[in-house]
Write a protein that holds these residues in place. Structure first.
Motif, PDB file in Angstrom:
ATOM      1  N   TRP A  12     -15.737   0.309 -15.239  1.00  0.00           N
ATOM      2  CA  TRP A  12     -14.522  -0.511 -15.321  1.00  0.00           C
ATOM      3  C   TRP A  12     -13.728  -0.261 -16.602  1.00  0.00           C
ATOM      4  O   TRP A  12     -12.657  -0.831 -16.790  1.00  0.00           O
ATOM      5  CB  TRP A  12     -14.847  -1.995 -15.171  1.00  0.00           C
ATOM      6  N   HIS A  13     -14.225   0.600 -17.498  1.00  0.00           N
ATOM      7  CA  HIS A  13     -13.445   0.943 -18.681  1.00  0.00           C
ATOM      8  C   HIS A  13     -12.647   2.232 -18.511  1.00  0.00           C
ATOM      9  O   HIS A  13     -11.865   2.594 -19.402  1.00  0.00           O
ATOM     10  CB  HIS A  13     -14.366   1.042 -19.906  1.00  0.00           C
ATOM     11  N   LYS A  14     -12.790   2.904 -17.374  1.00  0.00           N
ATOM     12  CA  LYS A  14     -11.959   4.088 -17.122  1.00  0.00           C
ATOM     13  C   LYS A  14     -10.486   3.719 -16.954  1.00  0.00           C
ATOM     14  O   LYS A  14      -9.609   4.402 -17.498  1.00  0.00           O
ATOM     15  CB  LYS A  14     -12.492   4.854 -15.914  1.00  0.00           C
ATOM     16  N   LYS A 127     -19.251  -9.478 -13.741  1.00  0.00           N
ATOM     17  CA  LYS A 127     -18.337  -8.356 -13.460  1.00  0.00           C
ATOM     18  C   LYS A 127     -16.892  -8.807 -13.634  1.00  0.00           C
ATOM     19  O   LYS A 127     -16.072  -8.090 -14.237  1.00  0.00           O
ATOM     20  CB  LYS A 127     -18.571  -7.835 -12.039  1.00  0.00           C
ATOM     21  N   GLU A 128     -16.544  -9.984 -13.124  1.00  0.00           N
ATOM     22  CA  GLU A 128     -15.183 -10.494 -13.280  1.00  0.00           C
ATOM     23  C   GLU A 128     -14.851 -10.740 -14.750  1.00  0.00           C
ATOM     24  O   GLU A 128     -13.728 -10.478 -15.203  1.00  0.00           O
ATOM     25  CB  GLU A 128     -15.018 -11.777 -12.470  1.00  0.00           C
ATOM     26  N   PHE A 130     -16.164  -9.113 -17.315  1.00  0.00           N
ATOM     27  CA  PHE A 130     -15.988  -7.806 -17.940  1.00  0.00           C
ATOM     28  C   PHE A 130     -14.609  -7.209 -17.638  1.00  0.00           C
ATOM     29  O   PHE A 130     -13.994  -6.578 -18.498  1.00  0.00           O
ATOM     30  CB  PHE A 130     -17.083  -6.842 -17.488  1.00  0.00           C
ATOM     31  N   LEU A 131     -14.136  -7.392 -16.404  1.00  0.00           N
ATOM     32  CA  LEU A 131     -12.801  -6.900 -16.063  1.00  0.00           C
ATOM     33  C   LEU A 131     -11.739  -7.638 -16.877  1.00  0.00           C
ATOM     34  O   LEU A 131     -10.753  -7.049 -17.336  1.00  0.00           O
ATOM     35  CB  LEU A 131     -12.550  -7.075 -14.565  1.00  0.00           C
ATOM     36  N   ARG A 132     -11.930  -8.942 -17.050  1.00  0.00           N
ATOM     37  CA  ARG A 132     -11.018  -9.733 -17.886  1.00  0.00           C
ATOM     38  C   ARG A 132     -11.077  -9.248 -19.333  1.00  0.00           C
ATOM     39  O   ARG A 132     -10.047  -9.131 -20.012  1.00  0.00           O
ATOM     40  CB  ARG A 132     -11.427 -11.204 -17.790  1.00  0.00           C
ATOM     41  N   CYS A 133     -12.286  -8.964 -19.794  1.00  0.00           N
ATOM     42  CA  CYS A 133     -12.490  -8.437 -21.151  1.00  0.00           C
ATOM     43  C   CYS A 133     -11.703  -7.156 -21.363  1.00  0.00           C
ATOM     44  O   CYS A 133     -11.099  -6.940 -22.414  1.00  0.00           O
ATOM     45  CB  CYS A 133     -13.960  -8.116 -21.383  1.00  0.00           C
ATOM     46  N   SER A 134     -11.745  -6.291 -20.363  1.00  0.00           N
ATOM     47  CA  SER A 134     -11.119  -4.979 -20.490  1.00  0.00           C
ATOM     48  C   SER A 134      -9.627  -5.104 -20.776  1.00  0.00           C
ATOM     49  O   SER A 134      -9.073  -4.371 -21.612  1.00  0.00           O
ATOM     50  CB  SER A 134     -11.357  -4.172 -19.207  1.00  0.00           C
ATOM     51  N   GLU A 135      -8.961  -6.030 -20.103  1.00  0.00           N
ATOM     52  CA  GLU A 135      -7.535  -6.240 -20.336  1.00  0.00           C
ATOM     53  C   GLU A 135      -7.277  -6.738 -21.754  1.00  0.00           C
ATOM     54  O   GLU A 135      -6.322  -6.308 -22.417  1.00  0.00           O
ATOM     55  CB  GLU A 135      -6.989  -7.241 -19.323  1.00  0.00           C
TER      56      GLU A 135
END
Length: 226
Positions: A12-14, A127-128, A130-135
């Motif tokens: 998810w960091h790609k 997972k959700e 982590f996706l929020r973290c990525s932003e």
């Protein structure tokens, strides 16, 4: 052209890497997502201005963090929550909000000086989250680069977390529905052993939990014969 590295083995960091490469195209961006690629010799050739580390499951050698500026992102309000499994430890403590801390890697675990912090909501599955973290991490990286931030020493009371083990996801001893729900969602992510219960014949692993009431949870279950 200055080079910056994104270091993460998580898929998810790609998109984070691709977005930075597009939005900050005046810099040269390199993604390292395999352990074998992360070597001192490779970094010497790239000569990065900074190495940004959203997630890395391996020890960063002193030879690297002493030579290159490594920026780690940790999902607690440091110095509260130094150590492993930050999201799981926070949820297990009943917390709904935290900070993402960007800090400079050094000898001690999560002890380095801090560039900045941003708020993070802990609702949903890991997972959700982590996706929020990525932003949020993307915003932090842009801010660190564009404002030329320098880290400052940590302040406050130190609270250390222990890395959680697979057996810590055992639901057998829990008596509150909310706790069961939290345990399932905080382990619901690729690369994490799911929450479970077991008897002498089977192991029951739970994902995709939905808290319907104080007495009811609906979830997917995988049943494994021992």
């Amino acid at each position: 052209m200055e080079t910056f590295i994104i270091l993460s083995e998580k898929s998810w960091h790609k998109p984070l890497f691709e977005s930075l490469k597009k939005n900050l195209s005046e810099y040269h961006w390199v993604l390292i997502d395999e352990k074998d690629q992360f070597s001192f010799d490779e970094l010497e050739e790239l000569k990065p201005g900074k190495i940004f580390i959203p997630h890395w499951s391996y020890i960063i050698p002193a030879s690297i963090y002493e030579k290159f500026e490594c920026v780690v992102f940790h999902e607690t309000d440091l110095p509260y929550g130094r150590g492993g499994s930050p999201i799981q430890n926070l949820i297990a403590r009943g917390l709904n909000h935290t900070k993402i801390t960007a800090l400079k890697a050094g000898k001690g675990l999560d002890t380095g000086p801090i560039y900045l912090k941003k708020d993070l909501n802990l609702n949903g599955t890991t997972k959700e989250i982590f996706l929020r973290c990525s932003e949020i991490i993307e915003e932090m990286i842009e801010e660190i680069i564009q404002e030329g931030m320098e880290p400052v020493p940590q302040k406050g009371d130190v609270v250390e977390f222990k890395r959680r083990k697979p057996e810590d996801g055992n639901l057998n001893d829990l008596s509150e529905t909310g706790k069961v729900y939290d345990f399932i969602r905080m382990l619901d992510c690729e690369g994490y052993p799911p929450a479970y219960i077991e008897n002498e014949n089977f192991r029951f692993e739970f994902t995709r939990a939905s808290l319907k009431s104080e007495k009811e949870i609906i979830a997917d279950v995988r049943i494994i014969k021992k």
